[in-house]
Design an enzyme around this catalytic site. Sequence first.
Site, short mmCIF file in Angstrom:
data_model
loop_
_atom_site.label_atom_id
_atom_site.label_comp_id
_atom_site.label_asym_id
_atom_site.label_seq_id
_atom_site.Cartn_x
_atom_site.Cartn_y
_atom_site.Cartn_z
N ASP A 195 -11.47 -5.02 6.18
CA ASP A 195 -10.71 -6.27 6.28
C ASP A 195 -10.52 -6.69 7.73
O ASP A 195 -10.55 -7.89 8.04
CB ASP A 195 -9.34 -6.10 5.61
CG ASP A 195 -9.47 -5.76 4.14
OD1 ASP A 195 -10.45 -6.21 3.51
OD2 ASP A 195 -8.61 -5.03 3.63
N GLU A 208 -9.71 -10.03 -5.15
CA GLU A 208 -8.45 -9.53 -5.71
C GLU A 208 -7.56 -10.65 -6.22
O GLU A 208 -6.42 -10.41 -6.61
CB GLU A 208 -7.69 -8.70 -4.66
CG GLU A 208 -8.36 -7.36 -4.37
CD GLU A 208 -7.64 -6.52 -3.34
OE1 GLU A 208 -7.78 -5.29 -3.38
OE2 GLU A 208 -6.94 -7.09 -2.48
N GLY A 246 -19.97 0.98 7.71
CA GLY A 246 -19.10 2.04 8.20
C GLY A 246 -19.47 2.46 9.61
O GLY A 246 -19.61 1.61 10.50
N ASP A 259 0.84 -1.20 0.00
CA ASP A 259 0.00 0.00 0.00
C ASP A 259 0.87 1.25 0.00
O ASP A 259 1.74 1.41 0.87
CB ASP A 259 -0.91 0.01 1.24
CG ASP A 259 -1.97 -1.08 1.18
OD1 ASP A 259 -2.18 -1.65 0.09
OD2 ASP A 259 -2.58 -1.35 2.23
O1 RIB Z 1 -9.15 -3.05 1.90
C1 RIB Z 1 -7.96 -2.31 1.90
C2 RIB Z 1 -6.99 -2.91 0.97
O2 RIB Z 1 -7.49 -2.82 -0.34
C3 RIB Z 1 -5.66 -2.24 0.94
O3 RIB Z 1 -4.74 -2.82 1.83
C4 RIB Z 1 -5.24 -2.33 -0.51
O4 RIB Z 1 -4.11 -3.10 -0.67
C5 RIB Z 1 -6.42 -2.93 -1.24
O5 RIB Z 1 -6.24 -4.27 -1.46
#
Ligand code: RIB
Length: 348
Positions: free
Chosen positions: A252, A140, A221, A15
Amino acid sequence: MSEPRILVVGSTMVDLIAYAKRLPEAGETIVGDRFQIGLGGKGANQAVMAARFGVPVAMVNAVGDDAYGATHMKNFADEGIDTSWMRTVKGSSGVAPIWVDASGMNRIITILGANDATDPAVAVQAVNEFQPTIVVAQLETPQATTVAAFRAAREKGITTLLNPAPARPIVPELLSLTDWLTPNESEFAALFGGEATGPGADARIRAAADANKVNLIVTLGVEGAALALPGEPVRHVAAPKVPVVDTTGAGDSFVGAFSVGLVRGLEPMRAAELACACASASVQKHGTQSSYLSREEAQALLCGAVAEGRWPARLRQGAAKGTDLLRGEVVHVGLAGADQVAGPRVEL
Ligand code: RIB
Protein backbone atom coordinates in the site's frame (compact mmCIF):
# COMPACT_ATOMS: atom_id res chain seq x y z
CA MET A 1 -3.03 23.69 -14.49
CA SER A 2 -4.88 23.02 -11.24
CA GLU A 3 -3.00 21.38 -8.40
CA PRO A 4 -2.67 17.58 -8.73
CA ARG A 5 -4.85 15.67 -6.27
CA ILE A 6 -5.55 12.05 -5.44
CA LEU A 7 -8.94 10.47 -4.74
CA VAL A 8 -8.88 7.09 -3.01
CA VAL A 9 -12.04 5.01 -3.27
CA GLY A 10 -11.10 2.35 -0.78
CA SER A 11 -11.21 0.58 2.53
CA THR A 12 -10.57 1.24 6.18
CA MET A 13 -9.78 -1.51 8.69
CA VAL A 14 -8.57 -1.74 12.23
CA ASP A 15 -5.53 -4.02 12.11
CA LEU A 16 -5.17 -6.46 15.00
CA ILE A 17 -1.62 -7.71 14.49
CA ALA A 18 -0.09 -10.67 16.34
CA TYR A 19 3.64 -11.35 15.92
CA ALA A 20 5.15 -14.78 16.55
CA LYS A 21 8.34 -16.60 15.57
CA ARG A 22 6.23 -19.09 13.66
CA LEU A 23 2.52 -19.29 12.93
CA PRO A 24 0.27 -21.97 14.45
CA GLU A 25 -0.80 -25.12 12.63
CA ALA A 26 -4.49 -26.05 12.45
CA GLY A 27 -5.74 -26.90 15.94
CA GLU A 28 -2.58 -25.58 17.59
CA THR A 29 -2.20 -22.74 20.11
CA ILE A 30 1.13 -20.98 20.41
CA VAL A 31 2.51 -18.14 22.52
CA GLY A 32 3.32 -15.06 20.47
CA ASP A 33 5.82 -12.23 20.97
CA ARG A 34 3.95 -9.00 20.43
CA PHE A 35 0.53 -7.51 19.69
CA GLN A 36 -0.23 -4.22 17.97
CA ILE A 37 -3.49 -2.56 17.10
CA GLY A 38 -3.35 0.01 14.35
CA LEU A 39 -5.17 1.76 11.56
CA GLY A 40 -5.14 0.03 8.21
CA GLY A 41 -7.22 -1.03 5.28
CA LYS A 42 -5.62 -0.90 1.86
CA GLY A 43 -7.44 2.26 0.80
CA ALA A 44 -6.67 4.18 3.98
CA ASN A 45 -3.04 3.05 3.91
CA GLN A 46 -2.58 4.27 0.34
CA ALA A 47 -4.31 7.57 1.13
CA VAL A 48 -2.11 8.15 4.18
CA MET A 49 1.13 7.38 2.33
CA ALA A 50 0.16 9.80 -0.45
CA ALA A 51 -0.90 12.52 1.96
CA ARG A 52 2.47 12.38 3.73
CA PHE A 53 4.04 13.77 0.54
CA GLY A 54 1.85 16.85 0.91
CA VAL A 55 -0.40 16.06 -2.04
CA PRO A 56 -4.12 16.83 -1.51
CA VAL A 57 -5.90 13.51 -0.91
CA ALA A 58 -9.59 12.69 -0.41
CA MET A 59 -11.11 9.43 0.68
CA VAL A 60 -14.41 7.73 -0.27
CA ASN A 61 -15.48 4.95 2.09
CA ALA A 62 -17.98 3.97 4.78
CA VAL A 63 -17.11 3.34 8.42
CA GLY A 64 -19.35 1.85 11.11
CA ASP A 65 -21.05 3.82 13.88
CA ASP A 66 -18.66 2.25 16.40
CA ALA A 67 -15.55 3.54 18.14
CA TYR A 68 -13.34 2.29 15.30
CA GLY A 69 -15.25 4.41 12.77
CA ALA A 70 -14.73 7.56 14.81
CA THR A 71 -11.03 6.72 15.17
CA HIS A 72 -10.63 6.44 11.40
CA MET A 73 -12.30 9.81 10.88
CA LYS A 74 -9.99 11.45 13.40
CA ASN A 75 -6.98 9.77 11.81
CA PHE A 76 -7.90 11.13 8.38
CA ALA A 77 -8.33 14.61 9.83
CA ASP A 78 -4.93 14.33 11.54
CA GLU A 79 -3.33 13.24 8.25
CA GLY A 80 -4.92 16.15 6.38
CA ILE A 81 -7.12 13.87 4.26
CA ASP A 82 -10.40 15.31 2.98
CA THR A 83 -13.30 13.30 4.46
CA SER A 84 -16.14 15.13 2.67
CA TRP A 85 -17.14 11.87 0.97
CA MET A 86 -16.70 9.54 3.93
CA ARG A 87 -19.95 8.17 5.34
CA THR A 88 -20.82 6.61 8.71
CA VAL A 89 -23.31 3.74 8.52
CA LYS A 90 -25.01 1.51 11.10
CA GLY A 91 -22.94 -1.52 12.06
CA SER A 92 -19.32 -2.49 12.50
CA SER A 93 -16.27 -0.96 10.88
CA GLY A 94 -13.91 -3.25 8.99
CA VAL A 95 -11.36 -5.24 10.98
CA ALA A 96 -8.32 -7.23 9.92
CA PRO A 97 -6.82 -9.89 12.20
CA ILE A 98 -3.20 -10.29 10.99
CA TRP A 99 -0.46 -12.79 11.84
CA VAL A 100 3.18 -11.93 11.16
CA ASP A 101 6.01 -14.45 11.48
CA ALA A 102 9.72 -13.95 12.22
CA SER A 103 10.51 -13.36 8.55
CA GLY A 104 8.05 -10.48 8.44
CA MET A 105 5.58 -12.33 6.22
CA ASN A 106 1.91 -11.93 7.03
CA ARG A 107 -1.39 -13.72 6.80
CA ILE A 108 -4.48 -11.50 6.82
CA ILE A 109 -8.22 -12.06 7.17
CA THR A 110 -10.34 -8.99 6.41
CA ILE A 111 -13.85 -8.66 7.79
CA LEU A 112 -15.19 -5.94 5.52
CA GLY A 113 -18.10 -4.66 7.66
CA ALA A 114 -19.03 -1.09 6.72
CA ASN A 115 -16.63 -1.11 3.77
CA ASP A 116 -19.32 -3.01 1.88
CA ALA A 117 -21.57 0.06 2.16
CA THR A 118 -19.21 2.33 0.19
CA ASP A 119 -21.75 4.07 -2.02
CA PRO A 120 -21.39 4.36 -5.82
CA ALA A 121 -23.34 7.64 -5.94
CA VAL A 122 -21.07 9.20 -3.33
CA ALA A 123 -18.00 8.00 -5.24
CA VAL A 124 -19.25 9.66 -8.44
CA GLN A 125 -20.03 12.81 -6.48
CA ALA A 126 -16.46 12.81 -5.15
CA VAL A 127 -15.00 12.49 -8.65
CA ASN A 128 -17.13 15.40 -9.83
CA GLU A 129 -16.56 17.67 -6.84
CA PHE A 130 -12.96 16.91 -5.80
CA GLN A 131 -11.78 16.83 -9.43
CA PRO A 132 -8.84 14.50 -8.82
CA THR A 133 -5.89 13.91 -11.13
CA ILE A 134 -6.07 10.20 -10.37
CA VAL A 135 -8.62 7.85 -8.78
CA VAL A 136 -7.06 4.98 -6.84
CA ALA A 137 -8.99 1.87 -5.73
CA GLN A 138 -8.52 -1.67 -4.42
CA LEU A 139 -10.75 -4.73 -3.96
CA GLU A 140 -11.87 -4.31 -0.32
CA THR A 141 -14.84 -2.14 -1.29
CA PRO A 142 -17.64 -3.07 -3.74
CA GLN A 143 -16.49 -3.30 -7.33
CA ALA A 144 -19.75 -1.67 -8.45
CA THR A 145 -18.67 1.45 -6.55
CA THR A 146 -15.23 1.44 -8.15
CA VAL A 147 -16.76 0.90 -11.59
CA ALA A 148 -19.00 3.94 -11.04
CA ALA A 149 -16.04 6.07 -9.90
CA PHE A 150 -13.76 4.91 -12.71
CA ARG A 151 -16.51 5.45 -15.30
CA ALA A 152 -16.97 9.03 -14.08
CA ALA A 153 -13.19 9.48 -14.11
CA ARG A 154 -12.83 8.12 -17.64
CA GLU A 155 -15.54 10.50 -18.90
CA LYS A 156 -13.44 13.38 -17.58
CA GLY A 157 -10.08 12.07 -18.77
CA ILE A 158 -8.94 11.38 -15.19
CA THR A 159 -6.36 8.61 -14.70
CA THR A 160 -7.45 5.44 -12.86
CA LEU A 161 -5.32 3.03 -10.85
CA LEU A 162 -6.56 -0.31 -9.53
CA ASN A 163 -4.58 -2.18 -6.92
CA PRO A 164 -6.21 -5.62 -7.32
CA ALA A 165 -5.83 -6.59 -3.68
CA PRO A 166 -6.81 -8.84 -2.09
CA ALA A 167 -6.90 -11.23 -5.05
CA ARG A 168 -10.52 -11.63 -6.20
CA PRO A 169 -12.09 -12.04 -9.62
CA ILE A 170 -12.43 -8.62 -11.25
CA VAL A 171 -15.54 -7.71 -13.22
CA PRO A 172 -14.52 -7.12 -16.86
CA GLU A 173 -15.86 -3.56 -16.96
CA LEU A 174 -13.62 -2.56 -14.05
CA LEU A 175 -10.53 -3.86 -15.80
CA SER A 176 -11.53 -2.08 -19.01
CA LEU A 177 -11.76 1.22 -17.09
CA THR A 178 -8.34 0.79 -15.45
CA ASP A 179 -5.28 2.71 -16.71
CA TRP A 180 -2.77 1.38 -14.17
CA LEU A 181 -2.96 -2.08 -12.59
CA THR A 182 -0.64 -2.89 -9.67
CA PRO A 183 -0.87 -6.56 -8.55
CA ASN A 184 1.73 -8.22 -6.36
CA GLU A 185 3.12 -11.61 -7.37
CA SER A 186 0.29 -13.70 -5.96
CA GLU A 187 -2.37 -11.35 -7.30
CA PHE A 188 -0.71 -11.49 -10.74
CA ALA A 189 -0.86 -15.29 -10.64
CA ALA A 190 -4.50 -15.25 -9.53
CA LEU A 191 -5.49 -12.79 -12.25
CA PHE A 192 -3.45 -14.01 -15.19
CA GLY A 193 -2.59 -17.59 -14.30
CA GLY A 194 1.21 -17.46 -14.46
CA GLU A 195 4.22 -16.62 -12.30
CA ALA A 196 5.57 -13.06 -12.32
CA THR A 197 9.10 -14.25 -11.57
CA GLY A 198 11.39 -16.91 -13.01
CA PRO A 199 12.05 -17.92 -16.62
CA GLY A 200 9.69 -16.27 -19.10
CA ALA A 201 8.21 -13.92 -16.48
CA ASP A 202 8.77 -10.74 -18.49
CA ALA A 203 6.96 -12.24 -21.48
CA ARG A 204 4.03 -13.22 -19.28
CA ILE A 205 3.87 -9.74 -17.76
CA ARG A 206 4.08 -8.13 -21.20
CA ALA A 207 1.34 -10.44 -22.52
CA ALA A 208 -0.97 -9.66 -19.58
CA ALA A 209 -0.51 -5.91 -20.09
CA ASP A 210 -1.14 -6.14 -23.82
CA ALA A 211 -4.15 -8.44 -23.52
CA ASN A 212 -5.81 -6.10 -21.04
CA LYS A 213 -4.61 -2.83 -22.59
CA VAL A 214 -3.34 -1.64 -19.24
CA ASN A 215 -0.14 -0.20 -17.79
CA LEU A 216 0.95 -3.05 -15.55
CA ILE A 217 3.22 -2.79 -12.54
CA VAL A 218 3.88 -6.01 -10.67
CA THR A 219 5.32 -5.55 -7.20
CA LEU A 220 7.84 -8.27 -6.39
CA GLY A 221 8.70 -7.75 -2.71
CA VAL A 222 12.47 -7.77 -2.17
CA GLU A 223 12.91 -7.96 -5.95
CA GLY A 224 11.33 -4.53 -6.43
CA ALA A 225 8.85 -4.13 -9.27
CA ALA A 226 8.38 -4.89 -12.98
CA LEU A 227 6.79 -2.31 -15.29
CA ALA A 228 5.09 -3.14 -18.58
CA LEU A 229 4.26 0.08 -20.41
CA PRO A 230 2.85 0.28 -23.95
CA GLY A 231 5.40 -0.39 -26.67
CA GLU A 232 8.32 -0.95 -24.28
CA PRO A 233 10.15 -4.01 -23.03
CA VAL A 234 9.38 -4.89 -19.41
CA ARG A 235 11.62 -2.83 -17.13
CA HIS A 236 12.62 -3.59 -13.56
CA VAL A 237 13.11 -1.36 -10.54
CA ALA A 238 15.26 -2.82 -7.77
CA ALA A 239 14.25 -2.48 -4.13
CA PRO A 240 16.83 -1.30 -1.61
CA LYS A 241 18.14 -4.25 0.47
CA VAL A 242 16.92 -3.68 4.02
CA PRO A 243 16.26 -5.74 7.16
CA VAL A 244 12.62 -6.89 7.17
CA VAL A 245 10.52 -6.71 10.33
CA ASP A 246 6.95 -6.65 8.98
CA THR A 247 5.82 -6.59 5.34
CA THR A 248 2.21 -5.69 6.19
CA GLY A 249 1.07 -2.62 4.26
CA ALA A 250 4.30 -2.30 2.24
CA GLY A 251 2.36 -2.79 -1.00
CA ASP A 252 0.00 0.00 0.00
CA SER A 253 2.87 2.39 0.67
CA PHE A 254 4.14 1.50 -2.82
CA VAL A 255 0.77 2.35 -4.40
CA GLY A 256 0.33 5.59 -2.41
CA ALA A 257 3.83 6.82 -3.28
CA PHE A 258 3.58 5.69 -6.91
CA SER A 259 0.35 7.68 -7.28
CA VAL A 260 2.15 10.74 -5.91
CA GLY A 261 4.94 10.29 -8.44
CA LEU A 262 2.45 9.95 -11.29
CA VAL A 263 0.36 13.00 -10.44
CA ARG A 264 3.50 15.10 -9.92
CA GLY A 265 4.68 14.20 -13.41
CA LEU A 266 7.50 11.79 -12.62
CA GLU A 267 8.37 9.35 -15.39
CA PRO A 268 6.83 5.97 -14.35
CA MET A 269 10.21 4.34 -13.66
CA ARG A 270 11.13 7.22 -11.33
CA ALA A 271 7.70 7.01 -9.68
CA ALA A 272 8.29 3.28 -9.14
CA GLU A 273 11.69 4.02 -7.57
CA LEU A 274 10.03 6.45 -5.19
CA ALA A 275 7.43 3.79 -4.41
CA CYS A 276 10.06 1.08 -3.79
CA ALA A 277 11.92 3.40 -1.43
CA CYS A 278 8.72 3.96 0.58
CA ALA A 279 7.85 0.26 0.66
CA SER A 280 11.40 -0.59 1.80
CA ALA A 281 11.11 1.93 4.62
CA SER A 282 7.78 0.42 5.62
CA VAL A 283 9.02 -3.17 6.01
CA GLN A 284 11.60 -2.07 8.56
CA LYS A 285 8.95 -1.13 11.13
CA HIS A 286 5.97 -2.86 12.72
CA GLY A 287 2.42 -2.20 11.56
CA THR A 288 0.90 -0.59 8.49
CA GLN A 289 0.39 3.19 8.61
CA SER A 290 2.57 3.27 11.71
CA SER A 291 5.45 1.97 9.58
CA TYR A 292 5.21 4.63 6.86
CA LEU A 293 7.58 7.53 6.31
CA SER A 294 6.45 10.60 8.20
CA ARG A 295 5.93 13.88 6.34
CA GLU A 296 9.42 14.96 7.34
CA GLU A 297 10.96 11.65 6.25
CA ALA A 298 9.11 11.76 2.93
CA GLN A 299 10.47 15.25 2.34
CA ALA A 300 13.98 14.14 3.25
CA LEU A 301 13.72 11.21 0.83
CA LEU A 302 12.88 13.59 -2.00
CA CYS A 303 15.61 16.07 -1.13
CA GLY A 304 18.19 13.30 -0.89
CA ALA A 305 17.18 11.82 -4.24
CA VAL A 306 17.50 15.17 -5.97
CA ALA A 307 20.83 15.85 -4.29
CA GLU A 308 22.17 12.57 -5.60
CA GLY A 309 20.84 13.33 -9.08
CA ARG A 310 18.50 10.35 -9.08
CA TRP A 311 15.41 12.44 -9.75
CA PRO A 312 15.10 15.60 -11.79
CA ALA A 313 15.24 18.78 -9.75
CA ARG A 314 12.47 20.27 -11.82
CA LEU A 315 9.44 18.04 -11.44
CA ARG A 316 6.99 20.72 -12.45
CA GLN A 317 6.75 24.44 -12.53
CA GLY A 318 6.65 25.55 -8.93
CA ALA A 319 3.66 27.57 -7.95
CA ALA A 320 3.94 28.11 -4.25
CA LYS A 321 6.84 29.29 -2.13
CA GLY A 322 8.41 26.75 0.13
CA THR A 323 10.87 23.94 0.46
CA ASP A 324 8.75 21.01 -0.58
CA LEU A 325 10.15 19.47 -3.73
CA LEU A 326 6.78 18.32 -4.99
CA ARG A 327 4.92 21.47 -4.14
CA GLY A 328 7.34 24.35 -4.01
CA GLU A 329 9.96 26.23 -5.93
CA VAL A 330 13.09 25.64 -3.91
CA VAL A 331 14.76 22.46 -2.82
CA HIS A 332 17.54 22.33 -0.28
CA VAL A 333 20.13 19.89 -1.43
CA GLY A 334 21.91 17.32 0.67
CA LEU A 335 20.07 17.97 3.89
CA ALA A 336 17.91 15.57 5.83
CA GLY A 337 15.16 18.02 6.65
CA ALA A 338 13.79 20.87 4.64
CA ASP A 339 13.78 23.13 7.67
CA GLN A 340 17.46 22.67 8.58
CA VAL A 341 18.79 24.63 5.66
CA ALA A 342 22.43 25.63 5.66
CA GLY A 343 23.84 24.28 2.42
CA PRO A 344 23.42 24.94 -1.27
CA ARG A 345 20.04 25.44 -2.89
CA VAL A 346 18.68 24.45 -6.23
CA GLU A 347 16.08 26.64 -7.86
CA LEU A 348 13.41 24.51 -9.46
O1 RIB B 1 -2.35 -4.30 2.81
C1 RIB B 1 -2.39 -4.35 4.21
C2 RIB B 1 -3.78 -4.14 4.68
O2 RIB B 1 -4.58 -5.20 4.24
C3 RIB B 1 -3.92 -4.10 6.16
O3 RIB B 1 -3.85 -2.79 6.68
C4 RIB B 1 -5.26 -4.77 6.40
O4 RIB B 1 -6.18 -3.90 6.96
C5 RIB B 1 -5.72 -5.27 5.05
O5 RIB B 1 -6.64 -4.42 4.50
